[in-house]
Structures are given as structure tokens and as C-alpha cells.
Design a protein around this motif. Structure first.
Motif, PDB file in Angstrom:
ATOM      1  N   GLY A 229      53.541 147.097  23.465  1.00  0.00           N
ATOM      2  CA  GLY A 229      54.370 147.377  24.621  1.00  0.00           C
ATOM      3  C   GLY A 229      54.052 148.713  25.264  1.00  0.00           C
ATOM      4  N   VAL A 230      54.086 148.735  26.593  1.00  0.00           N
ATOM      5  CA  VAL A 230      53.902 149.962  27.369  1.00  0.00           C
ATOM      6  C   VAL A 230      55.048 150.071  28.364  1.00  0.00           C
ATOM      7  CG1 VAL A 230      52.378 151.301  28.859  1.00  0.00           C
ATOM      8  CG2 VAL A 230      51.401 149.736  27.171  1.00  0.00           C
ATOM      9  N   VAL A 231      55.683 151.245  28.399  1.00  0.00           N
ATOM     10  CA  VAL A 231      56.822 151.480  29.281  1.00  0.00           C
ATOM     11  C   VAL A 231      56.535 152.696  30.146  1.00  0.00           C
ATOM     12  CG1 VAL A 231      59.276 152.070  29.388  1.00  0.00           C
ATOM     13  CG2 VAL A 231      58.454 150.481  27.640  1.00  0.00           C
ATOM     14  N   GLU A 232      56.804 152.577  31.423  1.00  0.00           N
ATOM     15  CA  GLU A 232      56.653 153.699  32.340  1.00  0.00           C
ATOM     16  C   GLU A 232      58.033 154.203  32.742  1.00  0.00           C
ATOM     17  OE1 GLU A 232      54.735 154.822  36.720  1.00  0.00           O
ATOM     18  OE2 GLU A 232      54.738 152.748  35.996  1.00  0.00           O
ATOM     19  N   THR A 233      58.253 155.516  32.628  1.00  0.00           N
ATOM     20  CA  THR A 233      59.467 156.157  33.125  1.00  0.00           C
ATOM     21  C   THR A 233      59.063 157.208  34.153  1.00  0.00           C
ATOM     22  OG1 THR A 233      59.549 157.993  31.531  1.00  0.00           O
ATOM     23  CG2 THR A 233      60.433 155.859  30.812  1.00  0.00           C
ATOM     24  N   THR A 234      60.036 157.952  34.669  1.00  0.00           N
ATOM     25  CA  THR A 234      59.725 158.979  35.669  1.00  0.00           C
ATOM     26  C   THR A 234      58.946 160.144  35.081  1.00  0.00           C
ATOM     27  OG1 THR A 234      61.885 159.998  35.257  1.00  0.00           O
ATOM     28  CG2 THR A 234      61.737 158.413  37.082  1.00  0.00           C
ATOM     29  N   LYS A 235      59.004 160.322  33.728  1.00  0.00           N
ATOM     30  CA  LYS A 235      58.392 161.485  33.105  1.00  0.00           C
ATOM     31  C   LYS A 235      57.201 161.158  32.212  1.00  0.00           C
ATOM     32  CE  LYS A 235      62.801 164.015  32.959  1.00  0.00           C
ATOM     33  NZ  LYS A 235      63.793 164.674  32.080  1.00  0.00           N
ATOM     34  N   PHE A 236      57.188 159.979  31.643  1.00  0.00           N
ATOM     35  CA  PHE A 236      56.166 159.699  30.629  1.00  0.00           C
ATOM     36  C   PHE A 236      55.916 158.203  30.520  1.00  0.00           C
ATOM     37  CE2 PHE A 236      60.312 160.070  28.509  1.00  0.00           C
ATOM     38  CZ  PHE A 236      60.420 158.820  27.917  1.00  0.00           C
ATOM     39  N   TYR A 237      54.835 157.889  29.760  1.00  0.00           N
ATOM     40  CA  TYR A 237      54.573 156.535  29.305  1.00  0.00           C
ATOM     41  C   TYR A 237      54.955 156.475  27.829  1.00  0.00           C
ATOM     42  CZ  TYR A 237      51.562 156.092  33.447  1.00  0.00           C
ATOM     43  OH  TYR A 237      51.079 156.064  34.723  1.00  0.00           O
ATOM     44  N   ALA A 238      55.533 155.358  27.412  1.00  0.00           N
ATOM     45  CA  ALA A 238      55.856 155.152  26.006  1.00  0.00           C
ATOM     46  C   ALA A 238      55.149 153.897  25.522  1.00  0.00           C
ATOM     47  CB  ALA A 238      57.367 155.018  25.809  1.00  0.00           C
ATOM     48  N   THR A 239      54.571 153.970  24.336  1.00  0.00           N
ATOM     49  CA  THR A 239      53.881 152.815  23.755  1.00  0.00           C
ATOM     50  C   THR A 239      54.478 152.510  22.392  1.00  0.00           C
ATOM     51  OG1 THR A 239      52.161 154.188  22.746  1.00  0.00           O
ATOM     52  CG2 THR A 239      51.741 153.359  24.968  1.00  0.00           C
ATOM     53  N   MET A 240      54.499 151.237  22.044  1.00  0.00           N
ATOM     54  CA  MET A 240      55.107 150.810  20.788  1.00  0.00           C
ATOM     55  C   MET A 240      54.733 149.361  20.530  1.00  0.00           C
ATOM     56  SD  MET A 240      58.630 150.459  22.756  1.00  0.00           S
ATOM     57  CE  MET A 240      57.734 151.341  24.045  1.00  0.00           C
ATOM     58  N   ASN A 241      55.017 148.887  19.330  1.00  0.00           N
ATOM     59  CA  ASN A 241      54.892 147.474  19.023  1.00  0.00           C
ATOM     60  C   ASN A 241      56.194 146.756  19.371  1.00  0.00           C
ATOM     61  OD1 ASN A 241      52.225 147.476  18.017  1.00  0.00           O
ATOM     62  ND2 ASN A 241      52.925 148.179  16.019  1.00  0.00           N
ATOM     63  N   VAL A 242      56.067 145.464  19.646  1.00  0.00           N
ATOM     64  CA  VAL A 242      57.231 144.648  19.991  1.00  0.00           C
ATOM     65  C   VAL A 242      57.179 143.370  19.172  1.00  0.00           C
ATOM     66  CG1 VAL A 242      58.531 143.534  21.850  1.00  0.00           C
ATOM     67  CG2 VAL A 242      57.139 145.554  22.352  1.00  0.00           C
ATOM     68  N   ASP A 243      58.321 143.019  18.575  1.00  0.00           N
ATOM     69  CA  ASP A 243      58.451 141.760  17.838  1.00  0.00           C
ATOM     70  C   ASP A 243      59.207 140.787  18.731  1.00  0.00           C
ATOM     71  OD1 ASP A 243      58.878 139.663  16.156  1.00  0.00           O
ATOM     72  OD2 ASP A 243      59.918 140.807  14.606  1.00  0.00           O
ATOM     73  N   SER A 244      58.520 139.741  19.206  1.00  0.00           N
ATOM     74  CA  SER A 244      59.168 138.805  20.127  1.00  0.00           C
ATOM     75  C   SER A 244      59.997 137.758  19.405  1.00  0.00           C
ATOM     76  CB  SER A 244      58.112 138.102  20.993  1.00  0.00           C
ATOM     77  OG  SER A 244      57.223 137.340  20.193  1.00  0.00           O
ATOM     78  N   LEU A 245      59.911 137.685  18.080  1.00  0.00           N
ATOM     79  CA  LEU A 245      60.728 136.729  17.341  1.00  0.00           C
ATOM     80  C   LEU A 245      62.172 137.180  17.293  1.00  0.00           C
ATOM     81  CD1 LEU A 245      60.874 134.165  15.572  1.00  0.00           C
ATOM     82  CD2 LEU A 245      60.385 135.629  13.591  1.00  0.00           C
ATOM     83  N   THR A 246      62.398 138.489  17.164  1.00  0.00           N
ATOM     84  CA  THR A 246      63.758 139.003  17.001  1.00  0.00           C
ATOM     85  C   THR A 246      64.642 138.848  18.230  1.00  0.00           C
ATOM     86  OG1 THR A 246      62.770 140.595  15.474  1.00  0.00           O
ATOM     87  CG2 THR A 246      65.089 140.916  16.098  1.00  0.00           C
ATOM     88  N   PRO A 247      64.276 139.215  19.461  1.00  0.00           N
ATOM     89  CA  PRO A 247      63.175 140.110  19.832  1.00  0.00           C
ATOM     90  C   PRO A 247      63.628 141.569  19.747  1.00  0.00           C
ATOM     91  CG  PRO A 247      64.211 139.255  21.794  1.00  0.00           C
ATOM     92  CD  PRO A 247      64.970 138.673  20.636  1.00  0.00           C
ATOM     93  N   GLU A 248      62.681 142.464  19.453  1.00  0.00           N
ATOM     94  CA  GLU A 248      63.011 143.874  19.272  1.00  0.00           C
ATOM     95  C   GLU A 248      61.817 144.738  19.648  1.00  0.00           C
ATOM     96  OE1 GLU A 248      64.492 146.941  15.731  1.00  0.00           O
ATOM     97  OE2 GLU A 248      64.012 144.841  15.289  1.00  0.00           O
ATOM     98  N   ALA A 249      62.083 145.759  20.445  1.00  0.00           N
ATOM     99  CA  ALA A 249      61.056 146.731  20.797  1.00  0.00           C
ATOM    100  C   ALA A 249      61.044 147.854  19.774  1.00  0.00           C
ATOM    101  CB  ALA A 249      61.304 147.294  22.191  1.00  0.00           C
ATOM    102  N   ASP A 250      59.869 148.261  19.355  1.00  0.00           N
ATOM    103  CA  ASP A 250      59.672 149.334  18.381  1.00  0.00           C
ATOM    104  C   ASP A 250      60.410 149.079  17.075  1.00  0.00           C
ATOM    105  OD1 ASP A 250      58.636 151.711  17.419  1.00  0.00           O
ATOM    106  OD2 ASP A 250      60.264 152.926  18.234  1.00  0.00           O
TER     107      ASP A 250
END
Length: 329
Positions: A229-250
Motif C-alpha cells: 500500500g502507498v498513501v499520499e497526504t499533504t506532507k508525506f507518502y506512507a508505505t505499508m503492507n495490506v491484508d485484504s482478507l481482514t481487511p487491514e492496512a499495516d
């Protein structure tokens, strides 16, 4: 996608019934299914040129017409060699059907490449916009097994029938090829569903009290439930794994934050080069790093993508006072 998947898909299209119309149908479909990747010859003019033109003209609806015509020309030449004196007697092909099949196979190549995260530019030269489905990794074991099985299963069935003395009628392998192609479509459906769940999980939370402006979920190799997963905000990019079974980010609580650098005259000079414009048009989450050079005086800007586990352009743009120049490393 990697070449084997393209070739197997083309062969299965032929075995699914298209080979009943004309000679050389399966050969034409197989060759044309991989032919758009002929753009790799651009790398002989340099890494930067190859990067700029990869998945460009040959991966567009218009360019596919010329690619299809080239494939049919190759088949025509092979047909001519086989018709030489004392050669094999070959039934006359129906060239109109072969041209249509070649174009269809080229479209299948564009579709397969659309399913992964690199993307395609199908409307070139009218539009340089990139499109990607982001549901399948560039090497997808499930597709390889399905498509290879569609070709191998009839051979095994034929051996069994020979052992028991059974006779086969009609074109062999049609049913298995159709099952394989249906399996490919089903796989896309499952991956699309899981991808939507992963994206929804990314959109449903805050990141260091920041609301996401834009999110993407990219496939991992071989696991339809694990995403990058990649997320863009006004200040930064955040990267993490995502479990789509749950589903749950990070789910591992292992968030990585990449602060977006402020633009500088050096990065703007690099951005305005031909390669820089292309890179920033292609990259969805671009990152730049500036390094000061002492000999010769100047700077160089490293361009990468925040989704580093997925793809990095691997180029350096070298900025000088009078502008910016390309330098590969």
C-alpha cells in the motif's frame, strides 16, 4: 507481464477454436501475443531512450495494427519457405483472418500489461496518459499454471486415449484451452475484488493524524491477499503492507513515512528535461533526491518512486546552471 504468460495466452487463444478458420492461426496468435514487446530494441539506443519508449507505440491500439501487420509478414515469409520445391504441402492460409487474429493477440498483450502496476498508454499518440489495473504482479504463478495446463492437459489426455485405444474427433485441446482462458478471467475477478478491499482499507484510516489524499494497492508475488500500500497526504507518502482478507492496512504495524521534499531550482531543472517530464508523467508517487557534485561542479537528482518495492526508474538526472542533462547509472 513477463513473456511466457503472453505466449501461453496466444497459444490458448488459438487452441480454443480460432485455429479452425485458417492455417497458421495458432502460430500467428502466439507470435503476436508477445510481439508488442519488440519495443525493447529501444534499449540499444540507451537506457533513457528505452525507458521513454517502453510500453509506448507498440502497446497502443493504433500501433498494434502495425505490429500485427509485421507478424503476418513474418508468417508470410515462413509460408513462402515451406512452399519451396520438395517442401511440405501447406494449405493456403487466409491472410485476412490471420491479420485479424494478430491484432486480437496484440490487444491481449495490452490487456495483460494493463492488469499490472506498470501500466500502458493505449491511446498513444493521441494521449500519453497511463492506465493500470494494479491487480496482478508482473509474474503471476496462477496464470502460468492455468495457461500451461490448457496446453499440456490435452497431451496427457491423448496419451491416455492411445493407451486404451480410444479415438478422438475434431480439434484436440479446445475444451482445455477454453477452461484455461475462463480461469484467467476468474483470477482477474478475484484479484479485482481483493484489490478493492485493500484500497478501502487504506482509505478508512488516518496516518499520523493526516487524511489520505490518494491511495494505491499493488500486488505482491503469488499471494492474492497481500498488497503493497502507498498513501499520499499533504506532507508525506506512507508505505505499508495490506491484508485484504481482514481487511487491514499495516497489520504488522510497520508503517514507513517518506516526507515529500520541497522543490528546488535543481529539481525543477531536472523535471524540465525530456526524461524528467516523461518520468514525472509516469510515476504516480515520485520522489527526488539531490546530490551536490564537486567535480565537475553541479548537481544530480535521483528520481525514484515511493513504491520502491514495485518499480524504480533507476535514472539519475544531472542538473547544471544552464539546465539538466540525462545521466544513467
Amino acid at each position: 507481464m513477463e513473456p511466457i504468460t503472453h505466449l501461453l495466452l496466444g497459444a490458448n487463444l488459438g487452441r480454443a477454436g480460432l485455429n479452425r478458420k485458417t492455417a497458421y492461426a495458432t502460430l500467428t496468435l502466439t507470435l503476436a501475443a508477445e510481439a508488442p514487446d519488440l519495443d525493447v530494441v529501444g534499449r540499444f539506443r540507451g537506457v533513457a531512450f528505452g525507458f521513454q519508449h517502453h510500453r509506448g507505440f507498440t502497446h497502443s491500439f493504433l500501433g498494434a495494427i502495425l505490429v500485427a501487420a509485421f507478424v503476418v509478414a513474418v508468417v508470410y515469409a515462413l509460408h513462402g519457405l515451406r512452399r519451396r520445391p520438395r517442401a511440405v504441402d501447406v494449405p493456403p492460409p487466409r491472410w485476412g483472418w490471420l491479420l485479424l487474429y494478430a491484432y486480437l493477440a496484440c490487444l491481449s498483450h495490452i490487456l495483460l500489461d494493463f492488469t499490472n502496476n506498470y501500466g500502458v498508454r493505449p491511446f498513444w499518440p493521441f494521449s500519453g496518459r497511463w492506465y493500470s489495473w494494479d491487480i496482478v504482479f508482473i509474474v503471476e504463478p496462477v496464470l502460468l499454471v492455468l495457461l500451461a495446463g490448457g496446453l499440456v492437459a490435452p497431451l496427457l489426455t491423448s496419451l491416455i486415449n492411445e493407451e486404451i485405444g480410444a479415438r478422438q474427433k475434431g480439434f484436440r485441446g479446445k475444451f482445455a484451452a477454453r477452461v484455461a482462458l475462463a480461469g484467467v478471467v476468474l483470477t482477474w475477478g478475484v484479484r479485482d475484488y481483493e484489490h478493492r478491499r485493500a484500497v478501502a482499507a487504506l482509505e478508512s484510516r488516518l496516518y499520523q493524524d493526516e487524511t489520505p489524499l490518494r491511495v494505491s494497492a499493488y500486488p505482491h508475488w503469488g499471494n492474492p491477499l497481500s498488497w503493497y500500500g502507498v498513501v499520499e497526504t499533504t506532507k508525506f507518502y506512507a508505505t505499508m503492507n495490506v491484508d485484504s482478507l481482514t481487511p487491514e492496512a499495516d497489520p504488522e504495524n510497520n508503517l514507513h513515512v517518506h516526507f515529500r521534499p520541497e522543490p528546488t531550482p535543481v529539481t525543477e531543472a531536472a523535471r524540465n528535461t525530456a526524461l524528467g517530464r516523461f518520468y514525472f508523467n509516469w510515476a504516480r508517487y515520485p520522489m527526488t533526491e539531490t546530490e551536490t557534485l564537486t567535480d565537475p561542479a553541479g548537481y544530480r537528482v535521483r528520481c525514484s518512486t515511493c513504491a520502491s518495492a514495485i518499480h524504480s526508474c533507476g535514472k539519475w538526472l544531472r542538473g547544471w546552471e544552464e539546465g539538466a542533462h540525462c545521466r544513467s547509472s
